[in-house]
Design an enzyme around this catalytic site. Structure first.
Site, PDB file in Angstrom:
ATOM      1  N   GLY A 220       0.886  -1.314   0.027  1.00 27.58           N
ATOM      2  CA  GLY A 220      -0.093   0.065  -0.088  1.00 27.58           C
ATOM      3  C   GLY A 220       0.934   1.265  -0.079  1.00 27.58           C
ATOM      4  O   GLY A 220       1.816   1.589  -0.566  1.00 27.58           O
ATOM      5  N   GLY A 223       4.838   1.101  -0.024  1.00 28.58           N
ATOM      6  CA  GLY A 223       5.772   0.676  -1.184  1.00 28.58           C
ATOM      7  C   GLY A 223       5.526  -0.792  -1.329  1.00 28.58           C
ATOM      8  O   GLY A 223       4.584  -1.445  -1.388  1.00 28.58           O
ATOM      9  N   GLY A 249      -2.483  -1.816  -7.240  1.00 24.06           N
ATOM     10  CA  GLY A 249      -1.572  -2.861  -7.221  1.00 24.06           C
ATOM     11  C   GLY A 249      -1.454  -3.450  -8.619  1.00 24.06           C
ATOM     12  O   GLY A 249      -0.510  -4.076  -9.081  1.00 24.06           O
ATOM     13  N   ASP A 250      -2.681  -3.585  -9.465  1.00 21.19           N
ATOM     14  CA  ASP A 250      -2.541  -3.874 -10.641  1.00 21.19           C
ATOM     15  C   ASP A 250      -1.500  -2.984 -11.592  1.00 21.19           C
ATOM     16  O   ASP A 250      -0.958  -3.761 -12.303  1.00 21.19           O
ATOM     17  CB  ASP A 250      -3.968  -3.862 -11.287  1.00 21.19           C
ATOM     18  CG  ASP A 250      -5.068  -4.486 -10.639  1.00 21.19           C
ATOM     19  OD1 ASP A 250      -4.736  -5.394  -9.870  1.00 21.19           O
ATOM     20  OD2 ASP A 250      -6.157  -4.041 -10.842  1.00 21.19           O
TER      21      ASP A 250
END
Length: 309
Positions: A220, A223, A249-250
């Protein structure tokens, strides 16, 4: 060419409201719909980074028709190899509070996949592996798909010596790791659920021992952490970024994949992934990334080695 697999694709709806208040009626100031699901998000970012990408998975019903039309209109660089199914593609709704920048997410379940539809997908997947440079297996499994589906798909790709990245959670992740993927990208919550450890480095080392060749954990706003055969690194964004984290995240997965195929070292892969993730949080629409924010973040991401691997 990169193949991304999204077994539980979605039509993503983003609503923007001046302020989100429970138990009241809201006037939506902006509504955006776009093809979604982890693998489609990854593919869209890969295409913007200049990598030829084919998307496969399932699409069905009127929602699936809209998803495929939008995919052709908004991402013409992508090749659509989605498998049609009878059940309707799910929708996800992100409600963005313009006053705070916070987002509330509502996710529908996926369509019920029949044994015949699963067999049709696995046959197409086997054909698509010809000429592929890497495979990304992304997201949840819709009802009816075997829980060991990703493990099966990993083994197929590894038989052909094709690198595989796995981005999922729960039991599909546990079984997939046992099939020895080249990389997995869990977040901190998924790491803890899998290993029982809330310390990311310890948990990532455990996941490597279970079979993953490399672990790139997304943390998150803190990093990413990578534990690999070449070493262990931590990458931290320049500052905490406010905005919509949907798809961040993608974008990190797309950054890793693109740098991987460009044969960049792990520190550079992490740097790109974290910069893209931060730029996605800053974007106005869920799952997109802000080009200016990405260029600004890239030189400011701090990637440092850690002891042990």
């Amino acid at each position: 060419m990169i193949l991304t697999v999204t077994l539980n694709a979605a039509l993503d709806l983003t609503y923007r409201v001046p302020r989100l208040r429970p138990h009241t009626t809201h006037r939506v100031t902006e509504a955006v719909e776009r093809p979604g699901g982890k693998g489609l998000n990854v593919a869209r970012v890969l295409a913007r980074l200049g990598h030829a990408t084919t998307v496969t998975g399932f699409a069905g019903g009127p929602t699936g028709d809209i998803l495929r039309r939008l995919l052709a209109d908004t991402a013409p660089a992508l090749t659509d190899a989605l498998v049609p199914v009878t059940g309707p593609t799910r929708r996800t709704v992100a409600v963005v509070d313009a006053a705070t920048g916070d987002t509330t997410q509502l996710n529908e379940p996926g369509p019920q996949i029949t044994p015949a539809e699963w067999s049709a997908f696995t046959a197409r997947y086997a054909r698509l592996l010809d000429g592929v440079g890497a495979v990304a297996l992304c997201g949840s499994l819709p009802p009816g798909v075997p829980v060991g589906a990703y493990a099966h798909l990993i083994r197929q790709a590894r038989t052909r010596r094709i690198p595989v990245l796995l981005d999922t959670d729960g039991e599909p992740l546990r079984r997939g790791i046992a099939a020895r993927p080249d990389a997995v990208t869990p977040n901190a919550v998924e790491l803890a659920a899998l290993t029982g450890s809330t310390e990311p480095l310890r948990a990532a080392l455990d996941v490597r021992r279970r079979g993953a060749h490399a672990v790139a954990a997304t943390l998150g706003p803190d990093g990413m952490l990578a534990v690999t055969p070449d070493g262990t690194w931590r990458a931290v964004p320049p500052s905490r970024v406010k905005g919509n984290p949907t798809g961040a995240g993608d974008s990190a997965v797309a950054g890793l994949l693109s740098a991987w195929l460009e044969d960049l070292p792990w520190p550079d892969r992490l740097t790109r992934a974290v910069a893209l993730s931060a730029a996605t949080v800053r974007a106005a629409t869920a799952g997109e990334y802000d080009e200016g924010a990405y260029e600004a973040a890239l030189p400011l991401v701090k990637t440092v080695p850690l002891g042990g691997s």
